[in-house]
Design a protein around this motif. Structure first.
Motif, PDB file in Angstrom:
ATOM      1  N   THR A   1      27.592  48.105 105.364  1.00 37.59           N
ATOM      2  CA  THR A   1      27.600  47.492 106.681  1.00 37.59           C
ATOM      3  C   THR A   1      28.972  46.886 106.974  1.00 37.59           C
ATOM      4  N   LYS A   2      29.087  46.292 108.128  1.00 38.88           N
ATOM      5  CA  LYS A   2      30.321  45.605 108.506  1.00 38.88           C
ATOM      6  C   LYS A   2      30.699  44.536 107.485  1.00 38.88           C
ATOM      7  N   GLU A   3      29.681  43.861 106.945  1.00 35.05           N
ATOM      8  CA  GLU A   3      29.912  42.750 106.026  1.00 35.05           C
ATOM      9  C   GLU A   3      29.945  43.174 104.561  1.00 35.05           C
ATOM     10  N   GLY A   4      29.636  44.441 104.268  1.00 38.81           N
ATOM     11  CA  GLY A   4      29.599  44.892 102.890  1.00 38.81           C
ATOM     12  C   GLY A   4      28.273  45.575 102.578  1.00 38.81           C
ATOM     13  N   PRO A   5      28.012  45.897 101.293  1.00 36.34           N
ATOM     14  CA  PRO A   5      26.790  46.619 100.928  1.00 36.34           C
ATOM     15  C   PRO A   5      25.554  45.733 100.990  1.00 36.34           C
ATOM     16  N   VAL A   6      24.459  46.311 101.501  1.00 36.19           N
ATOM     17  CA  VAL A   6      23.179  45.610 101.628  1.00 36.19           C
ATOM     18  C   VAL A   6      22.080  46.537 101.123  1.00 36.19           C
ATOM     19  N   SER A   7      21.118  45.984 100.409  1.00 34.64           N
ATOM     20  CA  SER A   7      19.976  46.769  99.950  1.00 34.64           C
ATOM     21  C   SER A   7      19.334  47.513 101.116  1.00 34.64           C
ATOM     22  N   MET A   8      18.989  48.786 100.909  1.00 36.28           N
ATOM     23  CA  MET A   8      18.402  49.589 101.975  1.00 36.28           C
ATOM     24  C   MET A   8      17.136  48.962 102.545  1.00 36.28           C
ATOM     25  N   CYS A   9      16.267  48.442 101.690  1.00 35.57           N
ATOM     26  CA  CYS A   9      15.023  47.842 102.174  1.00 35.57           C
ATOM     27  C   CYS A   9      15.302  46.601 103.025  1.00 35.57           C
ATOM     28  N   LYS A  10      16.258  45.781 102.597  1.00 37.91           N
ATOM     29  CA  LYS A  10      16.622  44.600 103.372  1.00 37.91           C
ATOM     30  C   LYS A  10      17.256  45.007 104.690  1.00 37.91           C
ATOM     31  N   HIS A  11      18.073  46.035 104.648  1.00 34.32           N
ATOM     32  CA  HIS A  11      18.725  46.526 105.862  1.00 34.32           C
ATOM     33  C   HIS A  11      17.706  47.048 106.856  1.00 34.32           C
TER      34      HIS A  11
ATOM     35  N   LYS B   1      26.222  55.038  83.271  1.00 37.93           N
ATOM     36  CA  LYS B   1      26.769  56.229  83.915  1.00 37.93           C
ATOM     37  C   LYS B   1      27.343  55.934  85.295  1.00 37.93           C
ATOM     38  N   GLY B   2      26.911  54.867  85.914  1.00 42.81           N
ATOM     39  CA  GLY B   2      27.390  54.573  87.260  1.00 42.81           C
ATOM     40  C   GLY B   2      27.179  53.129  87.637  1.00 42.81           C
ATOM     41  N   THR B   3      27.847  52.711  88.710  1.00 44.00           N
ATOM     42  CA  THR B   3      27.747  51.341  89.182  1.00 44.00           C
ATOM     43  C   THR B   3      26.656  51.175  90.237  1.00 44.00           C
ATOM     44  N   ILE B   4      26.219  52.281  90.829  1.00 46.76           N
ATOM     45  CA  ILE B   4      25.190  52.259  91.874  1.00 46.76           C
ATOM     46  C   ILE B   4      24.576  53.653  91.938  1.00 46.76           C
ATOM     47  N   GLY B   5      23.337  53.728  92.406  1.00 46.60           N
ATOM     48  CA  GLY B   5      22.717  55.035  92.569  1.00 46.60           C
ATOM     49  C   GLY B   5      23.350  55.809  93.703  1.00 46.60           C
ATOM     50  N   CYS B   6      23.354  55.210  94.897  1.00 45.01           N
ATOM     51  CA  CYS B   6      24.002  55.814  96.053  1.00 45.01           C
ATOM     52  C   CYS B   6      24.191  54.761  97.129  1.00 45.01           C
ATOM     53  N   VAL B   7      25.065  55.066  98.079  1.00 45.15           N
ATOM     54  CA  VAL B   7      25.327  54.182  99.212  1.00 45.15           C
ATOM     55  C   VAL B   7      25.198  55.003 100.485  1.00 45.15           C
TER      56      VAL B   7
ATOM     57  N   GLU C   1      13.724  40.050  93.584  1.00 50.51           N
ATOM     58  CA  GLU C   1      14.082  40.621  92.289  1.00 50.51           C
ATOM     59  C   GLU C   1      14.460  42.088  92.436  1.00 50.51           C
ATOM     60  N   ARG C   2      13.704  42.817  93.242  1.00 45.63           N
ATOM     61  CA  ARG C   2      13.991  44.225  93.467  1.00 45.63           C
ATOM     62  C   ARG C   2      15.266  44.406  94.295  1.00 45.63           C
ATOM     63  N   ILE C   3      15.497  43.533  95.257  1.00 47.94           N
ATOM     64  CA  ILE C   3      16.715  43.607  96.065  1.00 47.94           C
ATOM     65  C   ILE C   3      17.947  43.373  95.195  1.00 47.94           C
ATOM     66  N   ASP C   4      17.864  42.414  94.284  1.00 49.42           N
ATOM     67  CA  ASP C   4      18.993  42.115  93.396  1.00 49.42           C
ATOM     68  C   ASP C   4      19.323  43.294  92.485  1.00 49.42           C
ATOM     69  N   ALA C   5      18.297  44.040  92.081  1.00 50.31           N
ATOM     70  CA  ALA C   5      18.500  45.176  91.177  1.00 50.31           C
ATOM     71  C   ALA C   5      18.519  46.505  91.924  1.00 50.31           C
ATOM     72  N   CYS C   6      18.803  46.454  93.208  1.00 49.94           N
ATOM     73  CA  CYS C   6      18.745  47.654  94.059  1.00 49.94           C
ATOM     74  C   CYS C   6      19.773  48.697  93.629  1.00 49.94           C
ATOM     75  N   SER C   7      19.372  49.957  93.690  1.00 51.01           N
ATOM     76  CA  SER C   7      20.282  51.057  93.370  1.00 51.01           C
ATOM     77  C   SER C   7      20.674  51.847  94.612  1.00 51.01           C
ATOM     78  N   PHE C   8      20.149  51.454  95.772  1.00 51.86           N
ATOM     79  CA  PHE C   8      20.340  52.200  97.018  1.00 51.86           C
ATOM     80  C   PHE C   8      20.803  51.229  98.096  1.00 51.86           C
ATOM     81  N   MET C   9      22.088  51.263  98.403  1.00 54.77           N
ATOM     82  CA  MET C   9      22.684  50.329  99.349  1.00 54.77           C
ATOM     83  C   MET C   9      23.052  51.011 100.665  1.00 54.77           C
ATOM     84  N   VAL C  10      23.239  50.204 101.687  1.00 56.94           N
ATOM     85  CA  VAL C  10      23.808  50.641 102.957  1.00 56.94           C
ATOM     86  C   VAL C  10      25.111  49.880 103.145  1.00 56.94           C
TER      87      VAL C  10
END
Length: 456
Positions: A409-419, A69-75, A398-407
């Motif tokens: 950034t200047k450099e591109g999308p990053v997992s929210m938890c990593k961010h 249904k989608g490529t990502i949950g949300c950004v 493993e969870r970061i790679d399969a993340c559905s919630f990104m932020v």
């Protein structure tokens, strides 16, 4: 990062045949407000979905929404780091309060990048800090621009500066959702319990009533309010004529808050039980999968007579539904009647689903008939979502790679938890204008700001 995405090599065997459904190739133009990003002349949704399926790896199962249904949950698009509260659990850093709002041109560029990575129809959280602290005209322009290029913008706010007038203007600009964060971590004077906070929640509900917005409430679960979660759920069900989603974020040791690691009593499983307790019956948390199963769980329900029933409780049937209808898209602002009509028309192409839907839903409706009668036929839809953020010192790759919630950034999308775990690495970077003639320094007081090298 872009480099990371290019190196994902896990291929999901047998998925190509299942997902080889013709999807529209969206063409995006470069709106005049955007001065920085060069948008792709076209965005191929099939390529983006296949990239997501590879990223999901072993978690791309029949009931997995991402890749179908989608490529990502949300950004998340953080338009300010400033906030007018100081929560005991807060993902912002100690530096956040000192950071100047970045130029709106950079925010336009990041919205363009969201389109480039994930395509039209992506859910975008206009967040912060608290986004209502941004200049009002710029906030409206950001929402309007996001909607113009094909995104679904949502405002994430504590509501303190979110008036009815502002919500009306944002709705007119194209806002899809508004998410209010209200809970005891905010340490508001005069509110000692979550029950006390229902007065504030009720005020926010009335501000949004009647607007074409999905109204969401975010609640951070911690030791002080854990026992109150069932009562909070009951409140949301009671107000499900306006509230469309209740989201519960589990305490995580990240950011500048004074609370750190969660107690053992708080977990996905224990919070699921508390939400089910408030709903009045056991909810089917495992039917729908969005991203990594350890990150969050989601269940749509039918609110009837003060209870909530999860009538989507059969994973095989839901998997078949995704297989046959994953290409159908809709806009939440259209309302439930028009959305239902969209799917009903598609059933003509899959007539077996008409009988299948009847044989699936009628027994479940019959099972709750007494509550439907007691509630005089009044029903509402409300969804429950539980988010399990990771501690900053305990990130799971493993969870970061399969993340559905990104932020974004200047450099591109990053997992929210990593961010959140490395926030200053992202928010303190100088930003150069497209022509290279100007540089924005998030901490302008520094004569020679440190240039941060991002982790790879």
């Amino acid at each position: 990062s872009t480099k990371d995405m290019a190196t994902w090599t896990t291929i999901i065997e047998n998925s190509r045949d299942i997902m080889n459904i013709e999807r529209k190739t969206f063409t995006t133009g470069k709106p005049e407000q955007s001065q920085l990003a060069e948008l792709n002349s076209s965005f191929n949704i099939n390529d983006a979905l296949e990239s997501t399926r590879k990223r999901m790896g072993q978690f791309f199962k029949g009931n997995q929404i991402l890749g179908r249904k989608g490529t990502i949950g949300c950004v998340s698009l953080e338009i300010t780091q400033r906030c007018n509260l100081d929560c005991s659990l807060c993902y912002l850093s100690e530096s956040s309060a000192l950071v100047t709002d970045m130029p709106i041109e950079e925010l336009y560029r990041r919205l363009d990048e969201i389109i480039n990575f994930y395509g039209p129809g992506t859910n975008v959280q206009i967040s912060g800090g608290d986004p209502t602290l941004r200049d009002r005209g710029e906030l409206l322009a950001i929402v309007r621009y996001a909607r113009k290029i094909g995104l679904h913008p949502a405002l994430f706010t504590n509501g303190k500066k979110c008036s009815r007038e502002l919500l009306e203007e944002l709705s007119e600009a194209g806002l899809s959702d508004v998410a209010f964060h209200v809970d005891l971590t905010q340490n508001l004077k005069g509110y000692e319990t979550e029950a006390d906070l229902n007065k504030l929640r009720s005020e926010l509900i009335e501000r949004a009533r009647g607007l074409p917005l999905l109204v969401i409430f975010n609640t951070t679960v911690h030791e002080s309010n854990f026992k109150e979660i069932p009562a909070v759920v009951e409140f949301f069900i009671k107000n499900s004529d306006v509230v469309g989603m209740a989201s519960f974020q589990l305490q995580a040791d990240t950011g500048r808050g004074i609370l750190h690691q969660r107690p053992e009593l708080i977990s996905l499983e224990t919070v699921q039980k508390k939400v089910s307790q408030g709903a009045g019956n056991l909810l089917p948390w495992d039917t729908i999968l969005i991203g990594h199963p350890k990150c969050h769980t989601y269940v749509p329900t039918l609110a009837v007579n003060g209870k909530a029933f999860g009538i989507i409780d059969d994973s095989p049937i839901f998997s078949d539904f995704l297989r046959d209808f994953s290409h159908v898209t809709h806009d939440r602002r259209e309302g439930p009647t028009k959305i239902a009509w969209t799917y009903l028309k598609k059933c003509i192409q899959h007539p077996q689903w008409i009988l299948r839907a009847l044989t699936y839903f009628l027994p479940r409706i019959w099972k709750i008939r007494k509550d439907i009668i007691a509630g005089k036929g009044r029903t509402n839809k409300i969804s429950f979502f539980i988010q399990n953020f990771m501690d900053k010192d305990n990130l799971d790759s493993e969870r970061i790679d399969a993340c559905s919630f990104m932020v974004m950034t200047k450099e591109g999308p990053v997992s929210m938890c990593k961010h959140n775990a490395n926030r200053d690495d992202y928010i303190l970077q100088p930003i150069q204008s497209a022509d290279g003639e100007k540089t924005f320094y998030p901490l302008p007081s520094l004569k020679e700001p440190e240039v941060i090298t991002l982790e790879t």
